[in-house]
Design an enzyme around this catalytic site. Structure first.
Site: not given
Lengths: 431, 168
Positions: B80, B87-89, B120
């Site tokens: 992620n 970041l993908c959060l 994701s």
């Protein structure tokens, strides 16, 4: 924290921003940090200003939650669906906050004295001969823990004056803190006037409930004889219920009348909340009129007018959730709006200040940045180093000496970590 | 500068330095409170264990109504985390809540390290290895852990060497 602080950051910590961490930890002052935290809005972390409650029960400053709900119609704490029509004033919490705001400084001083006393006592245990006498104000008790230097004297004063004390306690039943303790309302006699907690008017004690139920319209009623409650109970109920049916309109539903200019000036009539406007159905001229109605500038384009009016509605309605005596005057609200516009402009337009201006592109050269902040990162690494048993850290690298610097609090999540590790191990075995 | 945002950040710092959750730390730059440096220790019993990962948090006036931008400065190999460190959060995007503070953000990222979400992916290779070849995933992660202990210049030199090795 001693590892992270340098001069500039000490400035930050010393800045006049009261916080629950001002109080000693719970082993010295149990509950004080929690109390201070409980009376703060979880969005802005200030003491609640005009606290309002959502259907889920979570409380926020009116302005904070109104701003949040504009972005997303959910409770900021629990994400339950929410909207500004749900908002209800939390009058009890507001008066608790008011009382705490008044008591906070004093409590903080007491707590700090207690910390000093404890450290003094600790010193005395090491050097028992030093100033033993001065610490003893009363009695010859031999246990140091029981002896509180500040406590007994104030308690004693209160006990010596039982009559005013009793009165004070009773008067606290009214949600508003009386400004003048010299005239405490005594609920026993029906003729006494008390301050209405909503509109501040003097109202006979006996009809205070009807008065509030009637949106502060009912100010005068023949006070029923106070000594015969039983026989009159039925009458009382029918009167209350009848009165409520006739007069019990919620102020925010009275949309038919358009008359609110200065909220603080009105005593007999609670001002109305401003409705949300669907601007896209309005012509330019009408939007300008809306601004003119409240004495707001019509500079900028239509987009600016709409944003200005939206923000005004939010500020205005949040202001109505304050106790009438605490409400800001329209002029002050206009200044707040102006301030907001100025900060908005600085944030969206290309401000001249180089620092903190724009998010992206702030740090382009990651290596150079890390090199420039090498010392800070070294401190942060030591501050973050988790506490763990010596064997565990020895297996990985030789930095065992510093391992003790880490902080506790890791225990709860250890369960998750180990189950996670189990999962990783399983997958490792499978792969 | 908006006083609300500034006061909130000062409180975030007070809380983070007085009662820090284990394995994380953070502090504003001495000259700019809108820019924070942070360190997350790789959680124990994960491939990230003992890594000292550096992050940069950039706030603007809309905080806490809007989330800050968070970026790893240390090179990461994680499903992620993008190559540039972003970041993908979800809580830093559409699931943001104004009740979050810096401690909450860093704790969430820490838990993302031991609980990646391969559905994701921001790094497709890491996500694939995480699902299909745990051994290789761990090897690649361990390399970033060791790199995180080095000085930034050494890291750069190492990356350069790796790059030339890969191309050559």
């Amino acid at each position: 924290m001693n590892t992270i602080s340098n001069m500039a950051q000490l400035d930050l910590l010393a800045a006049d921003v009261p916080d629950p961490t001002d109080f000693p930890p719970s082993d010295i002052a149990p509950g004080l940090r929690l109390l201070d935290e409980a009376l703060r809005c979880s969005v802005c972390h200030e003491l609640y200003d005009a606290p309002v409650t959502l259907n889920c029960g979570h409380c926020f400053c009116s302005l904070c939650v109104r701003n949040c709900l504009k972005d997303k119609e959910e409770c900021p704490s629990c994400r339950k669906q929410a909207s500004d029509t749900q908002l209800r004033k939390n009058v009890a919490l507001e008066s608790a906050v008011k009382a705490w705001a008044a008591a906070r400084e004093f409590t903080l001083r007491l707590a700090k004295q207690e910390v000093q006393r404890l450290s003094k006592n600790a010193l005395e245990e090491i050097h028992p001969r030093k100033r033993r006498r001065s610490a003893r104000t009363s009695g010859g008790s031999s246990s140091d823990e029981v002896e509180i230097v500040e406590g007994p004297s104030t308690l004693a004063i209160q006990r010596r004056q039982p009559v005013p004390n009793m009165k004070k306690q009773r008067s606290n039943k009214s949600p508003r803190i009386p400004d003048t303790p010299s005239t405490p309302p005594t609920p026993g006699s029906s003729d006494d006037l008390i301050d209405c907690p909503v509109c501040q008017q003097r109202v006979p004690f006996q009809i205070i409930n009807q008065h509030i139920d009637s949106s502060c319209k009912l100010t005068d009623a023949p006070p029923p004889s106070p000594r015969k409650p039983k026989g009159k109970a039925k009458q009382e109920w029918s009167k209350i219920l009848g009165g409520a049916a006739a007069l019990g309109r919620r102020p925010n539903k009275e949309r038919d009348k358009e008359r609110v200019k200065s909220p603080a000036a009105q005593h007999d009539d609670e001002p109305e909340y401003l409705p949300t406007v669907s601007y896209h159905t309005l012509k330019d001229r009408r939007v300008q009129e809306l601004l003119n109605e409240h004495g707001l500038p019509t500079t900028g384009d239509r987009h600016a007018w709409v944003r200005r009016h939206q923000k005004w509605v939010t500020l205005y309605n949040a202001n109505l959730d304050r106790t009438p005596s605490d409400r800001h005057m329209p002029d002050q609200l206009r200044r707040e709006l102006q301030k907001w516009e100025a900060s908005e402009g600085a944030a969206s337009g290309g401000g001249s200040a180089g620092l903190g201006k724009k998010k992206a592109g702030e740090v382009t050269d990651v290596v150079a940045y890390q090199t420039a902040h090498k010392a800070e990162f070294a401190k942060l690494v030591e501050a973050a180093r988790p506490k763990r048993s010596p064997q565990a850290s020895q297996t990985h690298n030789g930095r065992t000496e510093d391992a003790k610097n880490g902080t506790g609090q890791r225990e709860q999540s250890n369960g998750d970590v180990s189950t996670q590790a189990q999962g990783v191990a399983d997958r490792l075995a499978a792969g | 500068m908006s006083t609300n945002c500034r006061r909130r950040l000062i409180r975030d710092f007070k809380r983070l330095s007085t009662d820090p959750p284990g394995g994380i730390s953070g502090s504003p730059c001495p000259d700019n409170i809108m820019l924070w440096n942070a360190v997350i220790f790789g959680p124990a019993d994960t491939p990230f264990e003992d890594g000292t990962f550096k992050l940069l948090l950039t706030f603007d006036e809309s905080y806490p109504n809007k989330p800050p931008t968070v970026k790893f400065l240390s090179r990461m190999f994680h499903p992620n985390v993008y190559a540039n460190g972003e970041l993908c959060l979800d809580i830093l995007q559409n699931r943001w809540s104004p009740t979050y503070d810096v401690a909450a953000i860093l704790t969430s990222i820490q838990s993302l390290l031991h609980d990646p979400n391969p559905n994701s992916p921001a790094n497709a290779e890491a996500a694939q290895l995480y699902r299909e070849n745990m051994k290789e995933y761990v090897r690649r992660v361990r390399a970033t852990v060791e790199e995180s202990w080095l000085d930034p210049e050494e890291q750069q030199a190492m990356n350069a060497a790796e790059g030339s090795a890969a191309s050559g």
